[in-house]
Design a protein around this motif. Structure first.
Motif, short mmCIF file in Angstrom:
data_model
loop_
_atom_site.label_atom_id
_atom_site.label_comp_id
_atom_site.label_asym_id
_atom_site.label_seq_id
_atom_site.Cartn_x
_atom_site.Cartn_y
_atom_site.Cartn_z
N ALA B 55 0.84 -1.21 0.00
CA ALA B 55 0.00 0.00 0.00
C ALA B 55 0.87 1.26 0.00
CB ALA B 55 -0.93 0.00 1.21
N LYS B 56 1.95 1.21 0.79
CA LYS B 56 2.87 2.36 0.84
C LYS B 56 3.53 2.58 -0.51
CE LYS B 56 3.05 4.01 5.03
NZ LYS B 56 2.99 5.45 5.27
N ASN B 57 3.59 1.53 -1.32
CA ASN B 57 4.19 1.66 -2.64
C ASN B 57 3.14 1.89 -3.72
OD1 ASN B 57 7.29 1.27 -2.64
ND2 ASN B 57 6.52 -0.19 -1.14
N GLY B 58 2.00 2.41 -3.30
CA GLY B 58 1.01 2.85 -4.25
C GLY B 58 0.06 1.80 -4.78
N LYS B 59 0.05 0.60 -4.19
CA LYS B 59 -0.88 -0.43 -4.65
C LYS B 59 -2.16 -0.36 -3.81
CE LYS B 59 2.69 -2.63 -6.74
NZ LYS B 59 3.18 -2.02 -7.97
N THR B 103 -8.09 1.14 6.97
CA THR B 103 -7.12 1.10 8.07
C THR B 103 -6.44 2.46 8.14
OG1 THR B 103 -5.27 0.42 6.68
CG2 THR B 103 -6.68 -1.32 7.53
N SER B 104 -5.46 2.59 9.00
CA SER B 104 -4.78 3.89 9.11
C SER B 104 -3.86 4.15 7.91
CB SER B 104 -3.98 3.94 10.41
OG SER B 104 -3.03 2.90 10.41
N VAL B 105 -3.67 3.14 7.08
CA VAL B 105 -2.81 3.29 5.92
C VAL B 105 -3.67 3.51 4.68
CG1 VAL B 105 -1.00 2.16 4.53
CG2 VAL B 105 -1.19 1.68 6.98
N ASP B 106 -3.30 4.51 3.89
CA ASP B 106 -4.03 4.76 2.65
C ASP B 106 -3.97 3.53 1.75
OD1 ASP B 106 -4.71 7.26 3.36
OD2 ASP B 106 -3.10 8.27 2.23
N ASN B 107 -5.06 3.29 1.03
CA ASN B 107 -5.09 2.19 0.06
C ASN B 107 -5.03 0.80 0.67
OD1 ASN B 107 -5.27 3.72 -2.31
ND2 ASN B 107 -3.06 4.10 -2.25
N LEU B 108 -5.19 0.73 1.99
CA LEU B 108 -5.15 -0.58 2.64
C LEU B 108 -6.43 -0.80 3.43
CD1 LEU B 108 -3.34 -3.11 3.30
CD2 LEU B 108 -2.70 -1.92 5.39
#
Lengths: 186, 330
Positions: B55-59, B103-108
């Motif tokens: 997710a951190k890598n844009g997926k 979740t607290s992470v974007d895209n996740l």
């Protein structure tokens, strides 16, 4: 050797065809150890994975390694001859190391180039580590009697894929001259 | 490519780039299942960490927790147990996309299971197939499924359904033993299911149940004697075996010697069982993992510079690009 056959050997060693000598050797040593010892990864399936099957795998691994090494040596020879503008095939395989004289330091260098730590040589060859160290450092005064020393040298040379006769011959010559010097001096 | 799109479709640039993203979501290999047999080897930790990394890598990533023993993936992401779970899908037919929580992470996002969602008798075979169908239809680049421990049929089927079958182990004998058990069970099930199409499912079952009579000691021997007795099955079985690709991840290693267990297991799977195994990578044992779980602060976010975080990045990339872990001897 046909590319397809070579590819099969690389497959047996589970490495890619562009693997370096070191990678070939590491893969070979890993597989050899894996299929010849009852390690933690074998013991859970030891009852179904028979010794016979493992021996067959070992044979394939040995064959693949020998053939790949032979192939590399031939390639090296070819390159060697091209550079020297000599006709090829005049030097049989395995004799390409004629111009190197094997001293303890030379053996050490080769071993280090292959990335094999001493303890591993010791485990595989059953030569005591202290003795290996003394051989490499040419501590002639602590080495065992000549007939035993020769045996160890052959063993070690085989392990390093070197010509055992040549290694033992070169090394023993150095040993003899040391002995001679000692006698002369005393 | 993108620049051209902007020039040509200036007004609708946003919409169009979204379409491009959606197209990419159709790419293959998007469902990853994380299993391995033994509990406590770090499957949930690895699932959450890989999810965060991707997710951190844009997926765009969705995590699904089907751990029967204890679905607690949410804790590894530092959030509370979501109220909605897979049970709502099974019992009320609520679409999966509506069960996913952010979740607290974007895209996740996350869909959680609970104790009953994939338990032995609580769901029927048809329900399971329906779940798989719906998972496959989800519009996410990557869907990571945490299987938990055990070799239950539902666990095995979910593992077999995935595009990437990831098996996690520790360098100790119990985990190794359970891993063999898990992989052999999965393989047996796969062979049985695929031979069903040829009317051989009962034959396989019969041979296996009466294996003493047929002097069959192992799954390998079962496969060999099937090939011998029914020569036309040879090619089919060989294909099934080589299609069965698993990715090994070695967790909690404490020495460089431990890493060799990954390469060794890979070799035995290839040479003994004849399946296609790859060693994707390893993670060192580190108290930071334990600390981050206890503090409910995901390691990938709070200790992102740690060695473990880097190692997770390495093997996730290996998985993405089908690369093998390079093992150098020290």
């Amino acid at each position: 050797m046909a590319d397809k056959t070579l590819k099969r050997y690389f497959d047996v060693l589970e490495i890619s065809p562009d693997a370096s000598v070191l990678e070939i050797r590491n893969a070979y040593l890993l597989l050899k150890k894996l299929y010849s010892t009852d390690s933690v990864v074998i013991s859970p399936i030891a009852d179904e994975f028979s010794k016979k099957e493992r021996r067959e795998i070992l044979l394939q691994v040995e064959e693949a390694f020998d053939k790949l090494m032979e192939n590399l040596k031939n390639k090296q020879n070819e390159r060697h001859h091209r550079i020297r503008h000599q006709p090829s095939a005049s030097v049989p395989a395995g004799e390409e190391d004629e111009d190197v004289s094997y001293s303890g330091l030379e053996l050490k260098k080769i071993r280090e180039k292959l990335g094999v730590p001493l303890f591993e040589v010791s485990l595989d060859t059953k030569i005591r580590m202290e003795l290996l160290k003394s051989i490499e450092h040419e501590k002639f005064d602590v080495l065992p009697p000549e007939v035993y020393l020769r045996g160890h040298l052959i063993n070690y040379a085989n392990y390093l894929m070197l010509n055992p006769k040549k290694v033992a011959g070169d090394y023993m010559a150095r040993y003899e001259s040391w002995k001679g010097g000692k006698k002369g001096g005393s | 490519m993108r620049l051209q799109i902007i020039i040509l479709f200036r007004g609708t640039y946003r919409i169009f780039s979204l379409k491009v993203d959606e197209l990419r979501e159709e790419e293959e290999g998007k469902i990853w299942a994380i299993g391995g047999g033994k509990g406590g080897t770090g499957k949930t930790f690895l699932t959450s960490s890989m999810g965060i990394y991707l997710a951190k890598n844009g997926k765009r990533v969705l995590l699904i927790d089907v751990d029967i023993g204890g679905a607690n993936l949410h804790s590894f992401l530092g959030i509370n147990r979501p109220r909605k779970s897979l049970t709502n899908f099974f019992e009320m037919g609520i679409p999966l996309s509506r069960l996913a929580v952010n979740t607290s992470v974007d895209n996740l996002s996350l869909i959680t299971g609970d104790v009953h969602s994939l338990a032995s008798d609580s769901i029927k075979f048809t329900q399971k197939l329906k779940l798989f169908r719906h998972i496959m239809k989800l519009r996410r680049q990557y869907i990571l499924i945490d299987l938990g421990g055990g070799s239950h049929n539902n666990t095995l089927d979910t593992f077999l359904m995935a595009d990437k079958k990831i098996a996690v182990l520790e360098p100790e004998i119990i985990a190794i033993e359970n891993m063999y058990h898990f992989v052999k069970n999965a393989l047996y099930r796969k062979i049985k299911m695929s031979l069903k199409a040829y009317g051989f499912k009962e034959v396989v079952e019969h041979m296996w149940e009466q294996r003493e009579r047929y002097k069959i000691k192992s799954l390998k021997e079962l496969i060999d004697s099937l090939k011998e007795s029914f020569s036309h099955l040879g090619d089919i079985l060989d294909k099934e075996l080589s299609d069965f690709k698993i990715y090994l991840v070695l967790n909690k290693i404490r020495s460089s010697q431990d890493i060799l267990i990954g390469s060794s297991m890979k070799s035995i799977f290839n040479k003994y069982l004849g399946i296609n195994a790859q060693f994707a990578g390893y993670i060192e044992y580190d108290d930071a993992v334990w600390r981050s779980i206890r503090e409910r602060r995901p390691l990938m976010l709070n200790y992102s510079l740690s060695r473990v975080a880097k190692e997770i990045g390495v093997f996730t990339e290996n998985l993405l690009h089908e690369r093998e872990m390079k093992v150098s001897r020290s």
